[in-house]
Design a protein around this motif. Structure first.
Motif, mmCIF file in Angstrom:
data_model
loop_
_atom_site.group_PDB
_atom_site.id
_atom_site.type_symbol
_atom_site.label_atom_id
_atom_site.label_comp_id
_atom_site.label_asym_id
_atom_site.label_seq_id
_atom_site.Cartn_x
_atom_site.Cartn_y
_atom_site.Cartn_z
ATOM 1 N N ARG A 185 -17.304 80.674 -79.696
ATOM 2 C CA ARG A 185 -18.223 81.803 -79.864
ATOM 3 C C ARG A 185 -18.764 82.280 -78.526
ATOM 4 N NH1 ARG A 185 -22.638 80.202 -84.303
ATOM 5 N NH2 ARG A 185 -23.496 82.181 -83.501
ATOM 6 N N VAL A 186 -18.560 81.487 -77.501
ATOM 7 C CA VAL A 186 -19.069 81.807 -76.163
ATOM 8 C C VAL A 186 -17.942 82.244 -75.243
ATOM 9 C CG1 VAL A 186 -20.274 80.887 -74.151
ATOM 10 C CG2 VAL A 186 -20.930 80.132 -76.449
ATOM 11 N N PHE A 187 -16.827 81.513 -75.301
ATOM 12 C CA PHE A 187 -15.694 81.760 -74.415
ATOM 13 C C PHE A 187 -14.541 82.318 -75.239
ATOM 14 C CE2 PHE A 187 -12.051 80.955 -71.789
ATOM 15 C CZ PHE A 187 -12.522 81.010 -70.486
ATOM 16 N N PRO A 188 -14.234 83.608 -75.111
ATOM 17 C CA PRO A 188 -13.161 84.210 -75.917
ATOM 18 C C PRO A 188 -11.809 83.570 -75.605
ATOM 19 C CG PRO A 188 -14.530 85.899 -74.871
ATOM 20 C CD PRO A 188 -14.886 84.593 -74.225
ATOM 21 N N ALA A 201 -7.405 75.444 -82.247
ATOM 22 C CA ALA A 201 -7.147 74.090 -81.753
ATOM 23 C C ALA A 201 -8.409 73.488 -81.151
ATOM 24 C CB ALA A 201 -6.029 74.117 -80.717
ATOM 25 N N LEU A 202 -9.128 74.272 -80.363
ATOM 26 C CA LEU A 202 -10.345 73.770 -79.731
ATOM 27 C C LEU A 202 -11.410 73.459 -80.767
ATOM 28 C CD1 LEU A 202 -12.092 73.080 -77.329
ATOM 29 C CD2 LEU A 202 -12.606 75.516 -77.053
ATOM 30 N N TRP A 203 -11.582 74.328 -81.767
ATOM 31 C CA TRP A 203 -12.614 74.090 -82.768
ATOM 32 C C TRP A 203 -12.344 72.813 -83.557
ATOM 33 C CZ3 TRP A 203 -17.229 74.001 -83.926
ATOM 34 C CH2 TRP A 203 -17.702 73.924 -85.239
ATOM 35 N N ASP A 229 -28.740 68.928 -81.324
ATOM 36 C CA ASP A 229 -27.646 69.681 -81.926
ATOM 37 C C ASP A 229 -27.551 71.044 -81.251
ATOM 38 O OD1 ASP A 229 -25.783 70.963 -83.502
ATOM 39 O OD2 ASP A 229 -26.575 70.166 -85.388
ATOM 40 N N LEU A 230 -26.562 71.207 -80.390
ATOM 41 C CA LEU A 230 -26.426 72.442 -79.623
ATOM 42 C C LEU A 230 -26.061 73.634 -80.494
ATOM 43 C CD1 LEU A 230 -24.538 71.090 -76.476
ATOM 44 C CD2 LEU A 230 -26.988 71.105 -76.979
ATOM 45 N N ASP A 231 -25.491 73.382 -81.661
ATOM 46 C CA ASP A 231 -25.081 74.469 -82.545
ATOM 47 C C ASP A 231 -26.283 75.217 -83.117
ATOM 48 O OD1 ASP A 231 -22.976 75.927 -83.969
ATOM 49 O OD2 ASP A 231 -23.802 74.990 -85.767
ATOM 50 N N VAL A 232 -27.404 74.534 -83.249
ATOM 51 C CA VAL A 232 -28.602 75.161 -83.837
ATOM 52 C C VAL A 232 -29.719 75.303 -82.819
ATOM 53 C CG1 VAL A 232 -28.042 74.351 -86.153
ATOM 54 C CG2 VAL A 232 -29.494 72.947 -84.683
ATOM 55 N N GLU A 249 -26.857 82.863 -77.005
ATOM 56 C CA GLU A 249 -27.128 84.126 -76.326
ATOM 57 C C GLU A 249 -26.335 84.206 -75.030
ATOM 58 O OE1 GLU A 249 -31.279 84.685 -75.741
ATOM 59 O OE2 GLU A 249 -31.778 84.505 -77.877
ATOM 60 N N ARG A 250 -25.848 85.399 -74.707
ATOM 61 C CA ARG A 250 -25.030 85.565 -73.501
ATOM 62 C C ARG A 250 -25.770 85.117 -72.246
ATOM 63 N NH1 ARG A 250 -22.690 84.938 -69.907
ATOM 64 N NH2 ARG A 250 -21.196 86.186 -68.735
ATOM 65 N N ALA A 251 -27.068 85.376 -72.195
ATOM 66 C CA ALA A 251 -27.846 85.023 -71.003
ATOM 67 C C ALA A 251 -27.942 83.510 -70.793
ATOM 68 C CB ALA A 251 -29.246 85.620 -71.101
ATOM 69 N N ALA A 252 -27.628 82.736 -71.831
ATOM 70 C CA ALA A 252 -27.721 81.283 -71.722
ATOM 71 C C ALA A 252 -26.488 80.676 -71.062
ATOM 72 C CB ALA A 252 -27.919 80.652 -73.096
ATOM 73 N N TRP A 253 -25.511 81.530 -70.725
ATOM 74 C CA TRP A 253 -24.250 81.022 -70.181
ATOM 75 C C TRP A 253 -23.991 81.573 -68.798
ATOM 76 C CZ3 TRP A 253 -22.085 77.001 -72.424
ATOM 77 C CH2 TRP A 253 -22.511 76.719 -73.723
#
Length: 249
Positions: free
Chosen positions: A111-114, A122-124, A149-152, A158-162
């Protein structure tokens, strides 16, 4: 005490003059604690057990954050059973030494890295297997362990978090991680005299030029390497999907 990979080493949160800060420094500042951080870029679960755990045990930490596993998901020899065994040994040794251990459950990084669809699937699948291994280790311990839990995690997608590479947290992302860990430690009864602000400051400004340069010189080559490494896994997944489709026909 922090053990782990490039995120644990602070990548994504550059400081003026070179080097990295990251969530370990922010967390230690909030706790008023001395930081020992043997984390290194590229580390996998086995590396932490073999190379970093002895350093951690020698430091006799009150708190140990273990942030590792994503590099394992990006390799063709991924083995969730072996990974779980290495994590269990690491956590058990830290707990026996008296440390309160904090682990991560991982997010859906696609969801972060297209990524191309086959590589994304495969990654998921790997991330799901990683989380199941982590859950099994946690289930085997009654106390002295916390899980973020990083998922929640609020703001985590958010894009700014990366950072520019979308592989590591930005300064804001590292602050979000540190703030989440502070909550876990406070809930576990640790005194937290300071705080972790989500207001960025003290880091090096990342410009559009930095982003473009990373895409050309780092991003595309990385994607090619990982696609080559995970190629057999992708083909196996596609074959499985094809067989399932034929079975439903």
């Amino acid at each position: 005490m922090t053990l782990g990979d490039s995120t644990a080493a602070g990548l994504g949160d550059p400081v003026p003059g070179g080097g990295w800060r990251g969530f370990p420094v922010l967390l230690a500042g909030a706790l008023g604690a001395r930081l020992v951080n043997p984390a290194v870029t590229g580390a996998r679960m086995a590396d932490v057990r073999r190379d970093q755990l002895p350093v951690a045990l020698a430091a006799e930490p009150d708190v140990a954050v273990v942030f590792v596993g994503m590099n394992d998901t990006l390799r063709s020899d991924f083995d969730s059973v072996r990974l779980g065994a290495d994590l269990a040994a690491t956590v058990t040794a830290l707990r026996a030494a008296g440390a309160h251990v904090l682990l991560m459950r991982y997010h859906d990084h696609t969801r972060v890295f297209p990524l191309p669809a086959p590589l994304r699937r495969a990654l998921w699948r790997r991330v799901v297997a990683l989380n199941l291994a982590i859950d099994a280790v946690v289930a085997g311990l009654d106390d002295g362990i916390g899980v973020l839990d990083l998922d929640v995690l609020p703001g985590g997608y958010e894009r700014a978090a990366w950072a520019v590479d979308r592989l590591h947290p930005s300064e804001l992302g590292h602050r979000i991680l540190a703030a989440g860990l502070v909550v876990l430690l406070a809930d576990a009864g640790f005194a937290v005299p300071g705080e972790v602000s989500l207001q960025c400051g003290g880091g090096r400004k990342v410009t559009a030029l930095h982003r473009a340069a990373w895409l050309v010189f780092r991003g595309v080559p990385w994607l090619v390497r990982r696609g080559r490494d995970l190629g057999p896994v992708i083909f196996q997944g596609l074959a499985g999907e094809l067989r399932a489709g034929l079975g439903r026909a």
